[in-house]
Design an enzyme around this catalytic site. Sequence first.
Site, PDB file in Angstrom:
ATOM      1  N   HIS A 175     -25.846  50.580  -5.890  1.00  0.00           N
ATOM      2  CA  HIS A 175     -26.820  51.506  -6.273  1.00  0.00           C
ATOM      3  C   HIS A 175     -27.048  52.915  -6.506  1.00  0.00           C
ATOM      4  O   HIS A 175     -28.597  53.286  -7.304  1.00  0.00           O
ATOM      5  CB  HIS A 175     -27.612  51.726  -4.835  1.00  0.00           C
ATOM      6  CG  HIS A 175     -27.580  49.763  -4.176  1.00  0.00           C
ATOM      7  ND1 HIS A 175     -28.362  49.185  -4.280  1.00  0.00           N
ATOM      8  CD2 HIS A 175     -27.256  50.355  -2.582  1.00  0.00           C
ATOM      9  CE1 HIS A 175     -27.829  47.949  -3.766  1.00  0.00           C
ATOM     10  NE2 HIS A 175     -27.475  48.449  -2.874  1.00  0.00           N
ATOM     11  N   ASP A 195     -21.971  41.586   2.309  1.00  0.00           N
ATOM     12  CA  ASP A 195     -23.515  41.456   2.781  1.00  0.00           C
ATOM     13  C   ASP A 195     -23.956  39.368   2.319  1.00  0.00           C
ATOM     14  O   ASP A 195     -24.511  39.416   2.758  1.00  0.00           O
ATOM     15  CB  ASP A 195     -23.919  41.629   2.146  1.00  0.00           C
ATOM     16  CG  ASP A 195     -24.118  42.662   1.171  1.00  0.00           C
ATOM     17  OD1 ASP A 195     -23.604  42.335   0.319  1.00  0.00           O
ATOM     18  OD2 ASP A 195     -24.397  44.024   0.781  1.00  0.00           O
ATOM     19  N   ASP A 229     -29.845  56.271  13.226  1.00  0.00           N
ATOM     20  CA  ASP A 229     -31.140  56.289  11.509  1.00  0.00           C
ATOM     21  C   ASP A 229     -30.578  54.461  11.756  1.00  0.00           C
ATOM     22  O   ASP A 229     -29.584  54.502  11.144  1.00  0.00           O
ATOM     23  CB  ASP A 229     -30.476  56.940  10.823  1.00  0.00           C
ATOM     24  CG  ASP A 229     -31.279  56.423   9.423  1.00  0.00           C
ATOM     25  OD1 ASP A 229     -32.233  55.625   9.440  1.00  0.00           O
ATOM     26  OD2 ASP A 229     -31.464  56.847   8.567  1.00  0.00           O
ATOM     27  N   HIS A 288     -27.589  42.475  -2.066  1.00  0.00           N
ATOM     28  CA  HIS A 288     -28.260  43.150  -3.146  1.00  0.00           C
ATOM     29  C   HIS A 288     -28.507  43.543  -4.578  1.00  0.00           C
ATOM     30  O   HIS A 288     -26.942  44.058  -4.851  1.00  0.00           O
ATOM     31  CB  HIS A 288     -28.585  44.621  -1.908  1.00  0.00           C
ATOM     32  CG  HIS A 288     -28.332  44.981  -0.873  1.00  0.00           C
ATOM     33  ND1 HIS A 288     -27.633  44.746   0.239  1.00  0.00           N
ATOM     34  CD2 HIS A 288     -30.125  44.790  -0.331  1.00  0.00           C
ATOM     35  CE1 HIS A 288     -27.632  44.342   1.582  1.00  0.00           C
ATOM     36  NE2 HIS A 288     -29.081  44.292   1.197  1.00  0.00           N
ATOM     37  N   ASP A 339     -22.450  41.247  -4.465  1.00  0.00           N
ATOM     38  CA  ASP A 339     -23.615  41.797  -3.140  1.00  0.00           C
ATOM     39  C   ASP A 339     -25.100  41.240  -2.823  1.00  0.00           C
ATOM     40  O   ASP A 339     -24.939  40.253  -4.058  1.00  0.00           O
ATOM     41  CB  ASP A 339     -23.036  43.336  -3.668  1.00  0.00           C
ATOM     42  CG  ASP A 339     -24.069  44.124  -2.462  1.00  0.00           C
ATOM     43  OD1 ASP A 339     -23.293  44.629  -1.539  1.00  0.00           O
ATOM     44  OD2 ASP A 339     -25.342  43.923  -1.882  1.00  0.00           O
ATOM     45  N   TYR A 351     -21.284  43.841   6.270  1.00  0.00           N
ATOM     46  CA  TYR A 351     -21.381  44.486   7.427  1.00  0.00           C
ATOM     47  C   TYR A 351     -21.264  43.934   8.761  1.00  0.00           C
ATOM     48  O   TYR A 351     -21.858  44.555   9.768  1.00  0.00           O
ATOM     49  CB  TYR A 351     -22.964  45.772   7.479  1.00  0.00           C
ATOM     50  CG  TYR A 351     -22.909  46.301   5.825  1.00  0.00           C
ATOM     51  CD1 TYR A 351     -22.553  46.498   5.969  1.00  0.00           C
ATOM     52  CD2 TYR A 351     -23.852  45.372   5.533  1.00  0.00           C
ATOM     53  CE1 TYR A 351     -22.461  48.037   4.598  1.00  0.00           C
ATOM     54  CE2 TYR A 351     -24.304  46.353   3.621  1.00  0.00           C
ATOM     55  CZ  TYR A 351     -23.949  47.183   4.218  1.00  0.00           C
ATOM     56  OH  TYR A 351     -23.462  48.131   2.872  1.00  0.00           O
TER      57      TYR A 351
END
Length: 529
Positions: free
Chosen positions: A135, A265, A20, A174, A172, A305
């Site tokens: 999230h 990130d 994935d 996101h 973050d 990451y």
Amino acid sequence: MRTALVYHEEMTAARLLWDDPECEIERPERLTAAVERLQQGGLEQRCLQLAAREASEAELGLVHSPEYVSLMRGTQALSTEELQALSAQYDAVYFHPSTFHCARLAAGAALQLVDAVLTGTAHNGLALVRPPGHHSQRAAANGFCVFNNVAIAARYAQKQHGVHRILIVDWDVHHGQGIQYIFEEDPSVLYFSWHRYEHGRFWPYLRESDADAVGLGPGRGFTVNLPWNQVGMGDADYVAAFLHVLLPVAFEFDPELVLISAGFDSAIGDPEGQMQATPECFAHLTQLLQVLAGGRVCAVLEGGYHLESLSQSVCMVVKALLGDPAPPLLGPMVPQHSALESIQSVRAAQAPHWTSLWQQGSTPTLSLSTCSPERTPSPVSPGGPKCKAAEAQTSAVLSSLLDQLHLYATPPVRMAIALTAPAAALVLPPDILRQEESASREETLAWARLHEALTQDTAFTALGKVLHLLNGILDGQVGAPGMGRGRPWSWGQGPYPGKLDGAEPHGSFLEQPHKFRVTQCPQLHALRQ
């Protein structure tokens, strides 16, 4: 005062069992790389080390539904094919037979950190965890997140420790929509998130990630979204966001606990964020947050990451929590135009809710989106009757809010300098106080004895003048600090230039001097003694 480091190696057990490309970046090495870098730098040994415990299902239930917790518990007995099929029901999620155990450890690590800080065992700390959490929603996994670690920690702090006001800072890259959904109607939790947005074209592609999503009902104004609409944001942009948006609102909110959704990130080199902020920048951001809530700061790992960037940034945060000086930020500290546009859009959206964001000498201006109850762009012109009615209604609400909170106008900041250079060489505004006096010879001698170099005439005189100025600050004679060598200084000035709609840089602090008092700073009080 110690810094706690909470971790458990068993959180590395969960890993992707099938191909994935979207999920493969969330891997166990994210934790091991960070821990190894802390060990190599001697930082782990300087911390109070705590092994993470599993959060109980009752603690998970502070945020998540019983049905969802039960579903996650059941993943322990599923085959690889069943895990893959269940993962496909969610957005950017994978499950492993160890996921439930790892996710309980991640949530439990955040709770242990809160316990340590709020009981005084530690002054601050960092929880190194995976899977991340911001999230995750009440009944759904999302974006690598299973249980919402920081949201659970906030509810736990309220229930177990009686904390009334909590600030969550999500840096973050996101948007942590899970945290926003959980607290968007709750005025006891102030949620700040900056995130890569690109006008809705970046994951999670949500309209409610934009600046005009400010919360719902009694929680309006307690959700603060700062969308980055282009990549490449750097140190200057991040610092400007803190100084122009987060810190003014945070001082007005006056939290009792600060929780950081610490995703890296948003650091340079990360393939997800594509931003340019250096690891050193996160040391400065951490230091800025430590002036809140008496220094009770709990950071919990989210994304990140690029292993080198992640591990370096983690080390910088731990150093700042330990009290080490932050390394200087190199390069031009000039925010990008796109960053200033984003910052101004947030200030405009939040101004009806926070007096610290009002422009000096004017009332908050409504954007078109605030003239529409659906928070979508309105075709009505700003001068039309509907918008005028909205302005009048907002003004009435603001007046009522001021009455309830007893926030009234305060005197302007009084600036002062200690002149240690010839006055003829200085060009200063007329409202700057020039303090030529020095502290008493006895007081200055007491300081100078510790450092032989200070007994020289020039240094001795300069020290006396600085001590005299410090006394004036702590006695309330001066409303903001001053600095020697003939240069005035105030909170927010220095190497971070930039103006917002003609306002002076960082004017929110100058407009609301009562939001930051030097007398709240224990280091200065110790210095005075």
